[in-house]
Design a protein around this motif. Structure first.
Motif, PDB file in Angstrom:
ATOM      1  N   VAL A 166      -9.107  15.465  11.545  1.00 53.05           N
ATOM      2  CA  VAL A 166      -9.028  16.424  10.441  1.00 53.05           C
ATOM      3  C   VAL A 166      -9.773  15.871   9.226  1.00 53.05           C
ATOM      4  N   GLU A 167     -10.064  16.753   8.272  1.00 49.25           N
ATOM      5  CA  GLU A 167     -10.728  16.348   7.034  1.00 49.25           C
ATOM      6  C   GLU A 167      -9.843  15.358   6.271  1.00 49.25           C
ATOM      7  N   ASP A 168     -10.489  14.445   5.557  1.00 48.76           N
ATOM      8  CA  ASP A 168      -9.751  13.376   4.878  1.00 48.76           C
ATOM      9  C   ASP A 168     -10.083  13.357   3.395  1.00 48.76           C
ATOM     10  N   LEU A 169      -9.065  13.557   2.575  1.00 47.30           N
ATOM     11  CA  LEU A 169      -9.207  13.440   1.121  1.00 47.30           C
ATOM     12  C   LEU A 169      -8.715  12.085   0.618  1.00 47.30           C
ATOM     13  N   VAL A 196     -16.834  11.952   4.489  1.00 45.09           N
ATOM     14  CA  VAL A 196     -17.553  12.139   5.753  1.00 45.09           C
ATOM     15  C   VAL A 196     -16.701  11.696   6.937  1.00 45.09           C
ATOM     16  N   PRO A 197     -16.078  10.494   6.901  1.00 44.17           N
ATOM     17  CA  PRO A 197     -15.195  10.133   8.012  1.00 44.17           C
ATOM     18  C   PRO A 197     -13.973  11.051   8.066  1.00 44.17           C
ATOM     19  N   LYS A 198     -13.593  11.446   9.268  1.00 42.73           N
ATOM     20  CA  LYS A 198     -12.366  12.213   9.446  1.00 42.73           C
ATOM     21  C   LYS A 198     -11.241  11.261   9.864  1.00 42.73           C
ATOM     22  N   LYS A 199      -9.999  11.709   9.701  1.00 41.33           N
ATOM     23  CA  LYS A 199      -8.869  10.887  10.107  1.00 41.33           C
ATOM     24  C   LYS A 199      -8.141  11.547  11.270  1.00 41.33           C
ATOM     25  N   LEU A 200      -7.519  10.703  12.105  1.00 35.87           N
ATOM     26  CA  LEU A 200      -6.828  11.179  13.294  1.00 35.87           C
ATOM     27  C   LEU A 200      -5.351  11.380  12.974  1.00 35.87           C
ATOM     28  N   VAL A 201      -4.894  12.634  13.005  1.00 38.54           N
ATOM     29  CA  VAL A 201      -3.503  12.971  12.710  1.00 38.54           C
ATOM     30  C   VAL A 201      -2.943  13.755  13.884  1.00 38.54           C
ATOM     31  N   PHE A 228       0.864  -1.180   0.000  1.00 41.84           N
ATOM     32  CA  PHE A 228       0.000   0.000   0.000  1.00 41.84           C
ATOM     33  C   PHE A 228       0.895   1.222   0.000  1.00 41.84           C
ATOM     34  N   THR A 229       0.307   2.399  -0.175  1.00 45.84           N
ATOM     35  CA  THR A 229       1.155   3.565  -0.434  1.00 45.84           C
ATOM     36  C   THR A 229       1.890   4.087   0.786  1.00 45.84           C
ATOM     37  N   SER A 230       1.200   4.190   1.942  1.00 48.74           N
ATOM     38  CA  SER A 230       1.846   4.781   3.114  1.00 48.74           C
ATOM     39  C   SER A 230       1.103   4.413   4.392  1.00 48.74           C
ATOM     40  N   GLU A 231       1.713   4.748   5.528  1.00 51.64           N
ATOM     41  CA  GLU A 231       1.103   4.471   6.827  1.00 51.64           C
ATOM     42  C   GLU A 231      -0.173   5.270   7.051  1.00 51.64           C
ATOM     43  N   VAL A 232      -0.453   6.236   6.192  1.00 46.50           N
ATOM     44  CA  VAL A 232      -1.719   6.972   6.274  1.00 46.50           C
ATOM     45  C   VAL A 232      -2.891   5.997   6.209  1.00 46.50           C
ATOM     46  N   LEU A 233      -2.704   4.879   5.501  1.00 43.21           N
ATOM     47  CA  LEU A 233      -3.755   3.872   5.378  1.00 43.21           C
ATOM     48  C   LEU A 233      -4.168   3.322   6.736  1.00 43.21           C
ATOM     49  N   LEU A 234      -3.268   3.355   7.710  1.00 45.23           N
ATOM     50  CA  LEU A 234      -3.533   2.777   9.030  1.00 45.23           C
ATOM     51  C   LEU A 234      -4.040   3.797  10.039  1.00 45.23           C
TER      52      LEU A 234
END
Length: 279
Positions: free
Chosen positions: A169-172, A159-164, A94-100
């Protein structure tokens, strides 16, 4: 190359497979077997068994992005490997740890992200993260991080946000990736999970990296779920201009969007059990 849909929102007529809101495809090419996404549950495993596919022997698992309807089956695949006493480690790409990163839908108060951590993944897979284009076989490409080059796609947060760093925060869905297959006639087809990058961006990039003259087929989710009129119109304009031959629009492409696309291209039915053979 042969592609079979293991999981999709619908099953093809008289196929009698499990369907769910999710996506998973089984790909065979040049002696390699690749699983692309795992759907939401263990449905892809049950369907694969019924179809005669051995998921314990796959060479690679590719995850398109970190939403639960594409990665929810991961824990079930791991349990399946445990039960089968599998010791070999397929490549997991997969591309990056952003996936997790955790993803949460505050409108319905539900977790909608990947629910397996990196430590667990590394026990059962050879984890390889890459945002770069890679040839998986002589004609099958992993597209890595697809540029959002046009001015109309990939601009609306999910609609789902991601935890950074402790903040929601907003998720694209920047981690999104797809596959492309270069046909012998120098046309290219794309295989998509949800097309968060935008299906037109994806098709344009597939042409760029493969050097293809034209898009043959797009199969998978197109991320056209009640799209605004301006987005649907821009998509139709691109499809008409590029002369895309065929769409197998499924998963996150609603009925009205399929009807709209059918006015500018050939739209075929997709569902669990669909088999495509490409040369």
């Amino acid at each position: 190359m042969k592609l079979t849909l293991l999981t999709e929102n619908n099953s093809l007529f008289c196929k009698f497979y499990f369907a769910e809101h999710g996506f998973s495809a089984f790909i065979e090419d040049e002696g390699k077997t690749i699983l692309y996404d795992t759907g939401y549950s263990n449905a892809f495993i049950l369907n694969a068994e019924k179809m005669g596919f051995d998921l314990t022997a796959i060479d690679m698992l590719i995850l398109s992005h970190g939403h639960y309807d594409h990665t929810g089956g991961l824990k079930h695949l791991i349990d399946y490997y445990k039960a089968k006493k599998v010791t070999r480690k397929p490549v997991l790409k997969f591309t990056s740890e952003v996936l997790l990163l955790p993803k949460f839908n505050f409108e319905i108060q539900e977790n909608q992200g990947t629910d397996v951590d990196m430590e667990t993944l590394e026990k059962y897979f050879d984890v390889q993260m890459s945002e770069e284009v890679e040839k998986l076989t002589s004609r099958l490409y992993y597209l890595g991080k697809v540029p959002r080059a046009n001015g109309f796609e990939g601009r609306i947060p999910q609609v789902p946000k991601k935890l950074v760093n402790g903040e929601w925060v907003e998720d694209l869905v920047d981690e999104d990736t797809q596959l492309a297959y270069l046909h012998g006639n120098n046309e290219v087809s794309v295989i998509t999970g949800c097309s968060h990058n935008g299906i037109c961006n994806i098709m344009a990039y597939a042409k760029q990296v493969t050097g293809a003259d034209r898009i043959n087929t797009a199969i998978g989710g197109l991320h056209l779920q009640a799209p605004p009129d301006w987005l649907m119109q821009a998509t139709k304009d691109f499809v008409r201009q590029e002369g895309i031959r065929t769409f197998y629009a499924c998963h996150c492409c609603d009925f009205k969007s399929r009807i709209a696309l059918s006015g500018v291209s050939n739209v075929e039915e997709a569902g669990v059990g669909l088999e495509l053979v490409w040369e």
